[in-house]
Design a protein around this motif. Structure first.
Motif, PDB file in Angstrom:
ATOM      1  N   SER A 248       0.806  -1.231   0.000  1.00 20.16           N
ATOM      2  CA  SER A 248       0.000   0.000   0.000  1.00 20.16           C
ATOM      3  C   SER A 248       0.833   1.272   0.000  1.00 20.16           C
ATOM      4  O   SER A 248       0.269   2.365  -0.037  1.00 20.16           O
ATOM      5  CB  SER A 248      -0.925   0.009   1.226  1.00 20.16           C
ATOM      6  OG  SER A 248      -0.174  -0.057   2.434  1.00 20.16           O
ATOM      7  N   HIS A 249       2.159   1.170   0.055  1.00 23.65           N
ATOM      8  CA  HIS A 249       3.016   2.364   0.078  1.00 23.65           C
ATOM      9  C   HIS A 249       4.109   2.225  -0.992  1.00 23.65           C
ATOM     10  O   HIS A 249       5.227   1.777  -0.695  1.00 23.65           O
ATOM     11  CB  HIS A 249       3.650   2.555   1.461  1.00 23.65           C
ATOM     12  CG  HIS A 249       2.663   2.908   2.531  1.00 23.65           C
ATOM     13  ND1 HIS A 249       1.811   1.982   3.088  1.00 23.65           N
ATOM     14  CD2 HIS A 249       2.396   4.099   3.152  1.00 23.65           C
ATOM     15  CE1 HIS A 249       1.069   2.573   4.002  1.00 23.65           C
ATOM     16  NE2 HIS A 249       1.395   3.840   4.063  1.00 23.65           N
ATOM     17  N   PRO A 250       3.839   2.589  -2.225  1.00 25.80           N
ATOM     18  CA  PRO A 250       4.815   2.410  -3.316  1.00 25.80           C
ATOM     19  C   PRO A 250       6.080   3.246  -3.152  1.00 25.80           C
ATOM     20  O   PRO A 250       7.121   2.881  -3.696  1.00 25.80           O
ATOM     21  CB  PRO A 250       4.029   2.842  -4.559  1.00 25.80           C
ATOM     22  CG  PRO A 250       2.918   3.699  -4.040  1.00 25.80           C
ATOM     23  CD  PRO A 250       2.570   3.149  -2.693  1.00 25.80           C
TER      24      PRO A 250
ATOM     25  N   GLY B 293       7.624   4.359   3.600  1.00 26.19           N
ATOM     26  CA  GLY B 293       7.260   5.170   4.759  1.00 26.19           C
ATOM     27  C   GLY B 293       8.174   6.337   5.001  1.00 26.19           C
ATOM     28  O   GLY B 293       7.910   7.167   5.874  1.00 26.19           O
ATOM     29  N   GLY B 294       9.266   6.426   4.239  1.00 29.80           N
ATOM     30  CA  GLY B 294      10.207   7.521   4.418  1.00 29.80           C
ATOM     31  C   GLY B 294      11.525   7.042   4.994  1.00 29.80           C
ATOM     32  O   GLY B 294      11.601   6.013   5.678  1.00 29.80           O
ATOM     33  N   VAL B 295      12.565   7.796   4.720  1.00 36.70           N
ATOM     34  CA  VAL B 295      13.908   7.455   5.190  1.00 36.70           C
ATOM     35  C   VAL B 295      13.989   7.564   6.709  1.00 36.70           C
ATOM     36  O   VAL B 295      13.411   8.477   7.311  1.00 36.70           O
ATOM     37  CB  VAL B 295      14.943   8.384   4.518  1.00 36.70           C
ATOM     38  CG1 VAL B 295      16.327   8.157   5.104  1.00 36.70           C
ATOM     39  CG2 VAL B 295      14.961   8.156   3.016  1.00 36.70           C
ATOM     40  N   MET B 296      14.690   6.616   7.328  1.00 30.09           N
ATOM     41  CA  MET B 296      14.932   6.588   8.781  1.00 30.09           C
ATOM     42  C   MET B 296      13.624   6.495   9.576  1.00 30.09           C
ATOM     43  O   MET B 296      13.444   7.158  10.590  1.00 30.09           O
ATOM     44  CB  MET B 296      15.723   7.822   9.218  1.00 30.09           C
ATOM     45  CG  MET B 296      17.055   7.995   8.528  1.00 30.09           C
ATOM     46  SD  MET B 296      18.309   6.828   9.049  1.00 30.09           S
ATOM     47  CE  MET B 296      19.019   7.697  10.442  1.00 30.09           C
TER      48      MET B 296
ATOM     49  N   LEU C 231      11.666   3.054   1.232  1.00 30.10           N
ATOM     50  CA  LEU C 231      11.663   3.657  -0.101  1.00 30.10           C
ATOM     51  C   LEU C 231      10.551   3.118  -0.996  1.00 30.10           C
ATOM     52  O   LEU C 231      10.390   3.594  -2.125  1.00 30.10           O
ATOM     53  CB  LEU C 231      13.017   3.414  -0.783  1.00 30.10           C
ATOM     54  CG  LEU C 231      14.250   3.864   0.005  1.00 30.10           C
ATOM     55  CD1 LEU C 231      15.514   3.508  -0.762  1.00 30.10           C
ATOM     56  CD2 LEU C 231      14.205   5.354   0.291  1.00 30.10           C
ATOM     57  N   GLY C 232       9.822   2.114  -0.521  1.00 29.19           N
ATOM     58  CA  GLY C 232       8.757   1.542  -1.324  1.00 29.19           C
ATOM     59  C   GLY C 232       9.282   0.560  -2.353  1.00 29.19           C
ATOM     60  O   GLY C 232      10.489   0.408  -2.538  1.00 29.19           O
TER      61      GLY C 232
END
Length: 480
Positions: A359-361, A364-367, A398-399
């Protein structure tokens, strides 16, 4: 000519003066504050290295590698946390400045920086990392700044490698230096195993709960030598062992008996250190990397002998009557499974987080994963989740888009090394190239079980051999 010699003499006199001042100053301050004396001593040594690096960036390149290896020793001696990352950044920037303003070598590089496929993938990945700054799933941008600083450090190191290693003679020097450095680390690791950790090392581990959990396993200490942790130590021991075993299969006309005896000594020391590190991922790296080498060189008699001896040794360790040695027992768990709850927990974590991946291509974001997520993005869905895998961290942060780029980049690295091997004619060069391919393949597989490529020491070696693979490609094309 006179002005250049005068400059060199001035630098030498300044360096000697710094040492003359340092000896009584450190002796006096040590009597009052041990931590401050260590910091002062490190600052003076670092200043000397900085001066040399600014004058000779090639020598500074090797200084940087040494400093990256041993920088945690002063931290342990001082029993406090030091900004080691900042020190490494500053040192590398000095080396970069020396490379940019170097007037001795005016020859232009034949590397096609804006056409090379591997570098183009790297540029795409860099752009993707910069875009991650705007990832809406991150709670804080602070972690992104920390990560991008480390990424830029590795990026710069790769391009300095392309500048330093111009030909095969430079590559030979690099591997001699690297094997000498890892052998020193292996010998120190064996010493730690024989006499135990030194008092300042035990004190530092005891005051750091996270370090204590990773170092102390089932009542015994995992050896880390003078590196950051046992994982980094084990991964590098596996990489260097692969290189040594590959070189050992060379014909006597290429590598003589005296040098082969040295290689055998290095292999024994590295294997012992690898076992003492207790890094199961590194245990798996060794046969995986050598498998690629054996498959490519089955026509070579020495390779068949090495493969037979290695297989016999593996079978002896896995099925031999050794039931009381903790190192061998841990080695067996890497291949034969165990009831270790940590292994089961990793599988549970991976299956439980799969819906988030889909669901998150863009991730979630770095770190945002693991302890980094707790520190920089507290409350995030991924915070506290231990990935224990480089690929899992990549797809979570990073997806699946980022994971595709990462996989493409690692594939290109192995592809370059293997292709260079089949295009080369000189045996020693061929062995070094297939050794690079074997190490890259071993790290590629190790990424599934651990973040092997993201460790500071392993990332230095990884970027160095990637730089060699790129450089050799264009050196070969230029000579034919």
């Amino acid at each position: 000519m006179y002005s250049q010699q005068a400059k060199r003499n001035t630098v030498i006199y300044l360096f000697i003066l710094l040492w003359v001042i340092a000896v009584p100053a450190i002796a006096y301050i040590s009597s009052m504050d041990a931590k401050f004396s260590i910091a002062l001593f490190g600052a003076i040594i670092g200043l000397g290295f900085a001066v040399v690096s600014a004058i000779n960036f090639r020598l500074g390149y090797y200084f940087y590698i040494v400093v990256s290896f041993i920088i945690h020793v002063p931290e342990r001696m001082a029993k406090t946390t030091m900004p080691v990352g900042v020190v490494m950044d500053l040192f590398l920037l000095l080396v970069l400045a020396g490379a940019i303003f170097d007037k001795k070598n005016k020859e232009k590089s034949n590397v096609e920086f804006f056409k090379d496929p591997l570098l183009l993938v790297l540029y795409v990945y860099t752009a993707y990392m910069l875009i991650q700054c705007f990832n809406p799933n991150m709670f804080s941008i602070q972690g992104w700044f920390i990560f991008i600083r480390v990424y830029i450090r590795n990026f710069i190191f790769l391009f300095i490698t392309l500048k330093v290693l111009n030909g095969w003679n430079d590559i030979y020097k690099f591997f001699k230096f690297w094997l000498a450095l890892t052998t020193a680390a292996a010998l120190y690791g064996c010493l730690q195993q024989a006499v135990g950790l030194l008092p300042f090392e035990r004190a530092y581990i005891a005051m750091n709960p996270d370090k204590f959990k990773t170092v102390m396993i089932q009542g015994r200490a995992r050896i880390f030598s003078f590196m950051a942790d046992p994982a980094a130590f084990g991964v590098l021991m596996a990489c260097s062992t692969i290189i040594c075993i590959v070189l050992l299969t060379a014909k006597q006309a290429v590598i003589g008996i005296p040098k082969k005896l040295i290689l055998i000594f290095m292999i024994i020391v590295h294997l012992l250190a690898l076992g003492y590190s207790g890094t199961r991922t590194a245990y798996v790296m060794l046969p995986v990397g050598l498998l690629l080498f054996f498959l490519v060189n089955l026509h070579n008699r020495n390779t068949l002998i090495a493969a037979a001896l290695f297989t016999f040794g593996m079978l002896a360790l896995l099925f031999g009557p050794f039931y009381s040695n903790p190192t061998i027992i841990r080695f067996r768990t890497a291949f034969m499974g165990s009831q270790d709850e940590s292994l089961n927990l990793r599988d549970v974590n991976r299956h439980g987080i799969q819906p988030y991946m889909y669901s998150h291509p863009i991730g979630g974001g770095v770190m945002t994963v693991g302890n980094d997520g707790v520190t920089y993005n507290p409350g995030h869905r991924l915070a506290g989740l231990q990935p224990d895998s480089g690929y899992l961290r990549a797809v979570l942060e990073l997806g699946w888009i980022g994971l595709i780029i990462v996989c493409l980049y690692t594939y290109m690295g192995v592809h370059y090394a293997v292709k260079n091997y089949f295009r080369e004619e000189h045996e020693l060069n061929k062995l070094l190239l297939i050794g690079i391919a074997a190490v890259l393949y071993a790290i590629l597989v190790a990424q599934y079980a651990q973040e092997a490529a993201g460790l500071v020491e392993s990332s230095i070696f990884l970027n160095a051999i990637l730089g060699i693979s790129i450089k050799v490609k264009y050196n070969l094309s230029k000579s034919k």
